[in-house]
Design a protein around this motif. Structure first.
Motif, mmCIF file in Angstrom:
data_model
loop_
_atom_site.group_PDB
_atom_site.id
_atom_site.type_symbol
_atom_site.label_atom_id
_atom_site.label_comp_id
_atom_site.label_asym_id
_atom_site.label_seq_id
_atom_site.Cartn_x
_atom_site.Cartn_y
_atom_site.Cartn_z
ATOM 1 N N LEU A 95 3.160 -20.733 18.344
ATOM 2 C CA LEU A 95 3.007 -19.877 19.519
ATOM 3 C C LEU A 95 2.574 -20.681 20.742
ATOM 4 O O LEU A 95 3.036 -20.434 21.861
ATOM 5 N N MET A 96 1.706 -21.668 20.558
ATOM 6 C CA MET A 96 1.284 -22.526 21.674
ATOM 7 C C MET A 96 2.452 -23.366 22.174
ATOM 8 O O MET A 96 2.608 -23.575 23.385
ATOM 9 N N GLN A 97 3.282 -23.866 21.263
ATOM 10 C CA GLN A 97 4.455 -24.644 21.668
ATOM 11 C C GLN A 97 5.444 -23.781 22.455
ATOM 12 O O GLN A 97 6.004 -24.216 23.457
ATOM 13 N N ILE A 98 5.667 -22.554 21.996
ATOM 14 C CA ILE A 98 6.565 -21.639 22.702
ATOM 15 C C ILE A 98 6.040 -21.377 24.102
ATOM 16 O O ILE A 98 6.791 -21.394 25.081
ATOM 17 N N ASP A 99 4.745 -21.140 24.207
ATOM 18 C CA ASP A 99 4.148 -20.900 25.518
ATOM 19 C C ASP A 99 4.289 -22.120 26.421
ATOM 20 O O ASP A 99 4.634 -22.004 27.601
ATOM 21 N N LEU A 100 4.052 -23.297 25.869
ATOM 22 C CA LEU A 100 4.120 -24.533 26.654
ATOM 23 C C LEU A 100 5.509 -24.774 27.214
ATOM 24 O O LEU A 100 5.678 -25.104 28.390
ATOM 25 N N PHE A 101 6.534 -24.591 26.411
ATOM 26 C CA PHE A 101 7.883 -24.942 26.833
ATOM 27 C C PHE A 101 8.696 -23.778 27.392
ATOM 28 O O PHE A 101 9.671 -23.998 28.104
ATOM 29 N N TYR A 102 8.308 -22.548 27.073
ATOM 30 C CA TYR A 102 9.098 -21.403 27.517
ATOM 31 C C TYR A 102 8.292 -20.394 28.325
ATOM 32 O O TYR A 102 8.810 -19.346 28.693
ATOM 33 N N SER A 103 7.026 -20.685 28.567
ATOM 34 C CA SER A 103 6.139 -19.822 29.360
ATOM 35 C C SER A 103 6.124 -18.374 28.859
ATOM 36 O O SER A 103 6.124 -17.432 29.647
ATOM 37 N N ILE A 104 6.158 -18.219 27.561
ATOM 38 C CA ILE A 104 6.009 -16.890 26.958
ATOM 39 C C ILE A 104 4.573 -16.831 26.442
ATOM 40 O O ILE A 104 4.275 -17.316 25.360
#
Length: 129
Positions: free
Chosen positions: A60-69
């Motif tokens: 979830l942190m990786q998704i937020d980092l790269f996709y701003s979700i």
């Protein structure tokens, strides 16, 4: 399969994880079901479920980092399910009972039975329901 290829798999438990993960939305919350299958010996199941939780938090942190979700932690509910062959067969419960097991809300179910995702979902209490 290794969760993280960068870890030396000869180091005991460093690449440990649970057997399965199911995710769904309930009441605007992301519910993450962490699943562990055991036969004859359930030793270590809770650490494996928690390792799965760690992996999903990382993801979830990786998704937020790269996709701003931005998935807020308070909008993610983790629930563990131990499927254990030692649990006697019986009628499938309509309401499953989850309990806090050292920091993770879990339940134990018997193997070789059918469980509807709807029944599992209905058994998960959302804080504001």
């Amino acid at each position: 399969e290794k969760v993280f290829n960068c870890f030396n798999s000869s180091v005991e438990n460093i690449t440990s994880k649970n057997d399965g993960i199911l995710m769904f939305i309930k009441s605007n919350k992301l519910v993450v079901l962490l699943i562990e299958l055991k036969s004859n010996n359930s030793k270590g199941y809770l650490k494996q479920l928690k390792a799965g939780r760690n992996f999903i938090n990382y993801l979830l942190m990786q998704i937020d980092l790269f996709y701003s979700i931005n998935v807020q932690k308070e909008n993610v509910l983790f629930r563990g399910i131990l499927f254990d062959t030692r649990v006697r067969k019986g009628t499938t419960q309509r309401v499953l009972h989850f309990e806090d097991r050292n920091g993770l809300i879990c339940t134990t179910l018997g193997c070789n039975q059918r469980y509807k995702l709807q029944t599992i979902s209905e058994s998960i209490k959302i804080d504001y329901e």
